[in-house]
Design an enzyme around this catalytic site. Structure first.
Site, PDB file in Angstrom:
ATOM      1  N   ASP A  38      16.871  17.292 -71.878  1.00  0.00           N
ATOM      2  CA  ASP A  38      16.901  16.136 -72.782  1.00  0.00           C
ATOM      3  C   ASP A  38      17.253  16.659 -74.163  1.00  0.00           C
ATOM      4  OD1 ASP A  38      16.005  13.813 -74.429  1.00  0.00           O
ATOM      5  OD2 ASP A  38      15.121  13.132 -72.542  1.00  0.00           O
ATOM      6  N   ASN A  39      18.059  15.897 -74.916  1.00  0.00           N
ATOM      7  CA  ASN A  39      18.338  16.355 -76.287  1.00  0.00           C
ATOM      8  C   ASN A  39      17.327  15.792 -77.288  1.00  0.00           C
ATOM      9  OD1 ASN A  39      19.100  13.706 -76.612  1.00  0.00           O
ATOM     10  ND2 ASN A  39      21.214  14.124 -77.227  1.00  0.00           N
ATOM     11  N   PHE A  66      19.146  10.093 -66.052  1.00  0.00           N
ATOM     12  CA  PHE A  66      18.644   9.037 -66.942  1.00  0.00           C
ATOM     13  C   PHE A  66      19.276   9.105 -68.328  1.00  0.00           C
ATOM     14  CE2 PHE A  66      14.926   9.909 -64.156  1.00  0.00           C
ATOM     15  CZ  PHE A  66      14.641   8.632 -63.724  1.00  0.00           C
ATOM     16  N   SER A  76      21.951  -0.605 -64.564  1.00  0.00           N
ATOM     17  CA  SER A  76      21.123  -1.656 -65.158  1.00  0.00           C
ATOM     18  C   SER A  76      21.564  -3.019 -64.661  1.00  0.00           C
ATOM     19  CB  SER A  76      21.292  -1.589 -66.678  1.00  0.00           C
ATOM     20  OG  SER A  76      20.751  -2.741 -67.276  1.00  0.00           O
ATOM     21  N   THR A 108      22.007  -5.259 -66.463  1.00  0.00           N
ATOM     22  CA  THR A 108      22.918  -5.752 -67.499  1.00  0.00           C
ATOM     23  C   THR A 108      24.358  -5.806 -66.987  1.00  0.00           C
ATOM     24  OG1 THR A 108      23.329  -5.605 -69.874  1.00  0.00           O
ATOM     25  CG2 THR A 108      23.473  -3.558 -68.658  1.00  0.00           C
ATOM     26  N   TYR A 127      27.135  -1.329 -74.294  1.00  0.00           N
ATOM     27  CA  TYR A 127      26.161  -0.574 -73.485  1.00  0.00           C
ATOM     28  C   TYR A 127      26.353  -0.885 -72.000  1.00  0.00           C
ATOM     29  CZ  TYR A 127      21.762   0.158 -70.999  1.00  0.00           C
ATOM     30  OH  TYR A 127      20.830   0.505 -70.058  1.00  0.00           O
ATOM     31  N   LYS A 149      27.662   1.389 -68.533  1.00  0.00           N
ATOM     32  CA  LYS A 149      27.005   1.482 -67.218  1.00  0.00           C
ATOM     33  C   LYS A 149      28.013   1.157 -66.108  1.00  0.00           C
ATOM     34  CE  LYS A 149      22.900   2.702 -68.431  1.00  0.00           C
ATOM     35  NZ  LYS A 149      22.532   4.090 -68.200  1.00  0.00           N
ATOM     36  N   TYR A 194      18.358  -1.218 -62.561  1.00  0.00           N
ATOM     37  CA  TYR A 194      16.988  -1.603 -62.910  1.00  0.00           C
ATOM     38  C   TYR A 194      16.986  -2.980 -63.537  1.00  0.00           C
ATOM     39  CZ  TYR A 194      16.736   3.571 -63.523  1.00  0.00           C
ATOM     40  OH  TYR A 194      16.850   4.936 -63.416  1.00  0.00           O
ATOM     41  N   ASN A 200      13.796  -5.255 -65.561  1.00  0.00           N
ATOM     42  CA  ASN A 200      13.177  -4.972 -66.874  1.00  0.00           C
ATOM     43  C   ASN A 200      11.946  -4.074 -66.741  1.00  0.00           C
ATOM     44  OD1 ASN A 200      14.917  -7.351 -67.223  1.00  0.00           O
ATOM     45  ND2 ASN A 200      14.106  -7.357 -69.293  1.00  0.00           N
TER      46      ASN A 200
HETATM   47  P1  NAD Z   1      14.941   6.526 -73.058  1.00  0.00           P
HETATM   48  O1  NAD Z   1      15.757   6.416 -74.303  1.00  0.00           O
HETATM   49  O2  NAD Z   1      13.454   6.538 -73.200  1.00  0.00           O
HETATM   50  O3  NAD Z   1      15.391   7.806 -72.207  1.00  0.00           O
HETATM   51  C1  NAD Z   1      16.704   8.296 -72.230  1.00  0.00           C
HETATM   52  C2  NAD Z   1      16.612   9.771 -72.594  1.00  0.00           C
HETATM   53  O4  NAD Z   1      17.924  10.342 -72.631  1.00  0.00           O
HETATM   54  C3  NAD Z   1      15.985  10.007 -73.967  1.00  0.00           C
HETATM   55  O5  NAD Z   1      14.893  10.890 -73.823  1.00  0.00           O
HETATM   56  C4  NAD Z   1      17.116  10.635 -74.791  1.00  0.00           C
HETATM   57  O6  NAD Z   1      16.615  11.562 -75.732  1.00  0.00           O
HETATM   58  C5  NAD Z   1      17.987  11.260 -73.717  1.00  0.00           C
HETATM   59  N1  NAD Z   1      19.401  11.410 -74.055  1.00  0.00           N
HETATM   60  C6  NAD Z   1      20.262  10.467 -74.550  1.00  0.00           C
HETATM   61  N2  NAD Z   1      21.480  11.004 -74.718  1.00  0.00           N
HETATM   62  C7  NAD Z   1      21.415  12.317 -74.295  1.00  0.00           C
HETATM   63  C8  NAD Z   1      22.348  13.371 -74.227  1.00  0.00           C
HETATM   64  N3  NAD Z   1      23.607  13.222 -74.641  1.00  0.00           N
HETATM   65  N4  NAD Z   1      21.932  14.558 -73.741  1.00  0.00           N
HETATM   66  C9  NAD Z   1      20.657  14.727 -73.335  1.00  0.00           C
HETATM   67  N5  NAD Z   1      19.721  13.769 -73.396  1.00  0.00           N
HETATM   68  C10 NAD Z   1      20.109  12.564 -73.874  1.00  0.00           C
HETATM   69  O7  NAD Z   1      15.390   5.326 -72.106  1.00  0.00           O
HETATM   70  P2  NAD Z   1      14.749   4.818 -70.739  1.00  0.00           P
HETATM   71  O8  NAD Z   1      14.233   3.461 -70.974  1.00  0.00           O
HETATM   72  O9  NAD Z   1      13.874   5.856 -70.156  1.00  0.00           O
HETATM   73  O10 NAD Z   1      16.085   4.671 -69.873  1.00  0.00           O
HETATM   74  C11 NAD Z   1      16.521   5.689 -68.987  1.00  0.00           C
HETATM   75  C12 NAD Z   1      17.845   5.269 -68.390  1.00  0.00           C
HETATM   76  O11 NAD Z   1      17.690   4.012 -67.719  1.00  0.00           O
HETATM   77  C13 NAD Z   1      18.959   5.062 -69.424  1.00  0.00           C
HETATM   78  O12 NAD Z   1      20.169   5.516 -68.881  1.00  0.00           O
HETATM   79  C14 NAD Z   1      18.980   3.562 -69.595  1.00  0.00           C
HETATM   80  O13 NAD Z   1      20.248   3.113 -70.009  1.00  0.00           O
HETATM   81  C15 NAD Z   1      18.638   3.070 -68.210  1.00  0.00           C
HETATM   82  N6  NAD Z   1      18.034   1.734 -68.181  1.00  0.00           N
HETATM   83  C16 NAD Z   1      16.943   1.456 -68.967  1.00  0.00           C
HETATM   84  C17 NAD Z   1      16.398   0.175 -68.966  1.00  0.00           C
HETATM   85  C18 NAD Z   1      15.234  -0.170 -69.861  1.00  0.00           C
HETATM   86  O14 NAD Z   1      15.033  -1.360 -70.139  1.00  0.00           O
HETATM   87  N7  NAD Z   1      14.435   0.796 -70.315  1.00  0.00           N
HETATM   88  C19 NAD Z   1      16.947  -0.817 -68.147  1.00  0.00           C
HETATM   89  C20 NAD Z   1      18.033  -0.493 -67.344  1.00  0.00           C
HETATM   90  C21 NAD Z   1      18.577   0.794 -67.360  1.00  0.00           C
HETATM   91  N1  UFG Z   2      12.454 -11.578 -76.398  1.00  0.00           N
HETATM   92  C1  UFG Z   2      11.828 -12.312 -77.389  1.00  0.00           C
HETATM   93  N2  UFG Z   2      11.433 -11.653 -78.511  1.00  0.00           N
HETATM   94  C2  UFG Z   2      11.607 -10.320 -78.701  1.00  0.00           C
HETATM   95  C3  UFG Z   2      12.258  -9.578 -77.672  1.00  0.00           C
HETATM   96  C4  UFG Z   2      12.680 -10.250 -76.539  1.00  0.00           C
HETATM   97  O1  UFG Z   2      11.652 -13.527 -77.274  1.00  0.00           O
HETATM   98  O2  UFG Z   2      11.228  -9.785 -79.750  1.00  0.00           O
HETATM   99  C5  UFG Z   2      12.869 -12.265 -75.159  1.00  0.00           C
HETATM  100  C6  UFG Z   2      14.370 -12.223 -74.876  1.00  0.00           C
HETATM  101  O3  UFG Z   2      15.007 -13.303 -75.514  1.00  0.00           O
HETATM  102  C7  UFG Z   2      14.402 -12.278 -73.348  1.00  0.00           C
HETATM  103  C8  UFG Z   2      13.119 -11.564 -72.930  1.00  0.00           C
HETATM  104  O4  UFG Z   2      12.270 -11.592 -74.073  1.00  0.00           O
HETATM  105  O5  UFG Z   2      14.312 -13.622 -72.926  1.00  0.00           O
HETATM  106  C9  UFG Z   2      13.344 -10.102 -72.522  1.00  0.00           C
HETATM  107  O6  UFG Z   2      14.044  -9.426 -73.572  1.00  0.00           O
HETATM  108  P1  UFG Z   2      14.183  -7.830 -73.580  1.00  0.00           P
HETATM  109  O7  UFG Z   2      14.894  -7.472 -74.834  1.00  0.00           O
HETATM  110  O8  UFG Z   2      12.869  -7.196 -73.331  1.00  0.00           O
HETATM  111  O9  UFG Z   2      15.069  -7.538 -72.285  1.00  0.00           O
HETATM  112  P2  UFG Z   2      16.526  -8.028 -71.896  1.00  0.00           P
HETATM  113  O10 UFG Z   2      16.406  -8.732 -70.591  1.00  0.00           O
HETATM  114  O11 UFG Z   2      17.192  -8.745 -72.992  1.00  0.00           O
HETATM  115  O12 UFG Z   2      17.304  -6.648 -71.713  1.00  0.00           O
HETATM  116  C10 UFG Z   2      16.688  -5.490 -71.146  1.00  0.00           C
HETATM  117  C11 UFG Z   2      17.349  -4.257 -71.720  1.00  0.00           C
HETATM  118  C12 UFG Z   2      18.766  -4.171 -71.245  1.00  0.00           C
HETATM  119  C13 UFG Z   2      18.768  -4.181 -69.758  1.00  0.00           C
HETATM  120  C14 UFG Z   2      18.108  -5.432 -69.255  1.00  0.00           C
HETATM  121  C15 UFG Z   2      18.058  -5.424 -67.743  1.00  0.00           C
HETATM  122  O13 UFG Z   2      17.317  -4.284 -73.136  1.00  0.00           O
HETATM  123  O14 UFG Z   2      19.340  -2.989 -71.683  1.00  0.00           O
HETATM  124  O15 UFG Z   2      16.785  -5.506 -69.756  1.00  0.00           O
HETATM  125  O16 UFG Z   2      17.563  -4.223 -67.286  1.00  0.00           O
HETATM  126  F1  UFG Z   2      20.032  -4.152 -69.317  1.00  0.00           F
END
Ligand code: NAD
Ligand code: UFG
Length: 347
Positions: A31-32, A80, A124, A126, A148, A152, A179, A181
């Site tokens: 991880d960076n 990830f 995702s 998304t 973003y 993906k 994934y 949420n």
């Molecule tokens: P996170 O930001 O907590 O974890 C991602 C990690 O990747 C971080 O620790 C970051 O430091 C590291 N990173 C980023 N760029 C890098 C690079 N160039 N080299 C090395 N390390 C790097 O996010 P998360 O919520 O744990 O998400 C993990 C993965 O799942 C991501 O790819 C994200 O897009 C995907 N994802 C997350 C969600 C969500 O809502 N959390 C939903 C769908 C998909």
């Molecule tokens: N919401 C609020 N107030 C806030 C934040 C969110 O009302 O402060 C609402 C949003 O409008 C939405 C719901 O809460 O209806 C969930 O919002 P999130 O931002 O938690 O999640 P999203 O579904 O918008 O998106 C997230 C990640 C995306 C990912 C997606 C599906 O941000 O990157 O889930 O995995 F792609």
């Protein structure tokens, strides 16, 4: 032989490390730390009682990545690492394409050079954009609405092309996990989601209001075509999601080692909850009030999104077990015992 976990210090990566260790895998975490803290890896060690090899390494640093593959025996990769903030991706698209796409290309080239075939990629929901219908199956149309999401989908397409046309006789066995949420935290309260700035996502925002760090939640719109007018999402406990990675890895390792494959799975619960239901569930679990006000819709948000998780149930023998009150109780345990995340000055 180790499982290489890129982004393993992050939210989902750190929880998956716990589940991988419990399943008997040896890990190498890179991880960076651009959006995480090395402390998360130490906490994984504390939870599991096992030491974890951690390298601070950027996927954009090709020589360091190559040295990592040369120095360690890697049996599979769970990828990830990436940037994930939708709004930031709109304002800084080049940063997102550079980090997410080029980082993945470097990783794939290193895997190919060092004969590593097996990859699980964090995609995702998304990628589905605004779905035509719910629940969403893996066959639904993909049309991401922001940079973003496009990173993906581009990576999914790259991996699918790669498995369709194996380069230099290299076999690729790939699982794409979409994934929904992810929320919650490890039940110990030792690891959880630690946003570096004001949270963009609903549950970390609610948690910071409940703990007194933020004043009130803004609910983005109450005029959607949903039962109470607020947005509906498929929230999944991060431990269930993590377990999905273990199941996917075990399944991948049972597939024919002689031919390439790429398979996509939704990881969600199949149930949607509205923003108001989430606030209520959090108040119940924490005993804390969560003051909120209704504001305008957030640009780019959709009304309803939840998964059809049947493919993962059938093929991976996986399903989400934890309910909404467990998601909220575990979030609250993490937030209340680490009000400043891994940065807590009391430590
Ligand atoms: P996170 O930001 O907590 O974890 C991602 C990690 O990747 C971080 O620790 C970051 O430091 C590291 N990173 C980023 N760029 C890098 C690079 N160039 N080299 C090395 N390390 C790097 O996010 P998360 O919520 O744990 O998400 C993990 C993965 O799942 C991501 O790819 C994200 O897009 C995907 N994802 C997350 C969600 C969500 O809502 N959390 C939903 C769908 C998909
Ligand atoms: N919401 C609020 N107030 C806030 C934040 C969110 O009302 O402060 C609402 C949003 O409008 C939405 C719901 O809460 O209806 C969930 O919002 P999130 O931002 O938690 O999640 P999203 O579904 O918008 O998106 C997230 C990640 C995306 C990912 C997606 C599906 O941000 O990157 O889930 O995995 F792609």
């Amino acid at each position: 032989m180790a499982i290489l976990v890129t982004g393993g210090a992050g939210f989902i990566g750190s929880h998956t490390c716990v589940e991988l260790i419990a399943a008997g895998y040896e890990l190498l975490v890179i991880d960076n730390l651009c959006n995480s803290r090395a402390e998360a890896v130490s906490r994984v060690e504390q939870i599991t009682g096992q030491s974890v090899v951690f390298l601070k390494l950027d996927l954009l640093d090709k020589p360091a990545l190559d040295a990592c593959f040369a120095q360690h025996k890697i049996e599979a990769v769970i990828h990830f690492a990436g940037l994930k903030a939708v709004g930031e991706s709109v304002s800084k698209p080049l940063l997102y394409y550079h980090n997410n796409i080029e980082g993945t290309l470097n990783l794939l080239a290193a895997m190919q050079r060092h004969g590593v075939s097996d990859l699980i990629f964090s995609s995702s929901a998304t990628v589905y954009g605004d779905p035509d219908s719910v629940p969403i199956t893996e066959e639904a149309a993909v049309r991401p609405t922001n940079p973003y999401g496009r990173t993906k989908l581009m990576i999914e397409d790259m991996l699918s092309d790669l498995t369709a046309s194996p380069a230099d006789n290299h076999i690729w066995r790939v699982v794409l996990l979409r994934y929904f949420n992810p929320v919650g935290a490890h039940p110990s309260g030792l690891i959880g989601e630690d946003p570096s700035d004001i949270p963009n996502n609903l549950v970390p925002y609610i948690a910071q209001v409940a703990v007194g760090k933020l004043q009130q939640l803004s609910v983005f719109g109450d005029d959607y075509a949903t039962p109470d007018g607020t947005g509906v999402r498929d929230y999944i406990h991060v431990m269930d999601l993590s377990n999905g990675h273990v199941k996917a890895l075990q399944w991948l390792q049972q597939q024919d080692a002689g031919s390439s494959m790429c398979e996509v799975f939704n990881l969600g619960t199949g149930t949607g909850y509205s923003v108001l239901e989430m606030i209520n569930a959090f108040e119940q679990a924490s005993g804390q009030p969560v003051p909120y006000k209704i504001v305008a819709r957030r640009e780019g948000d959709i009304a309803t999104c939840y998964a059809d998780p049947q493919k993962a149930q059938h093929l991976l023998q996986w399903q989400a077990d934890k309910n909404l009150s467990e998601m909220m109780a575990d979030t609250w345990r993490w937030q209340s015992s680490n009000p400043n995340g891994y940065d807590d000055p009391q430590e």
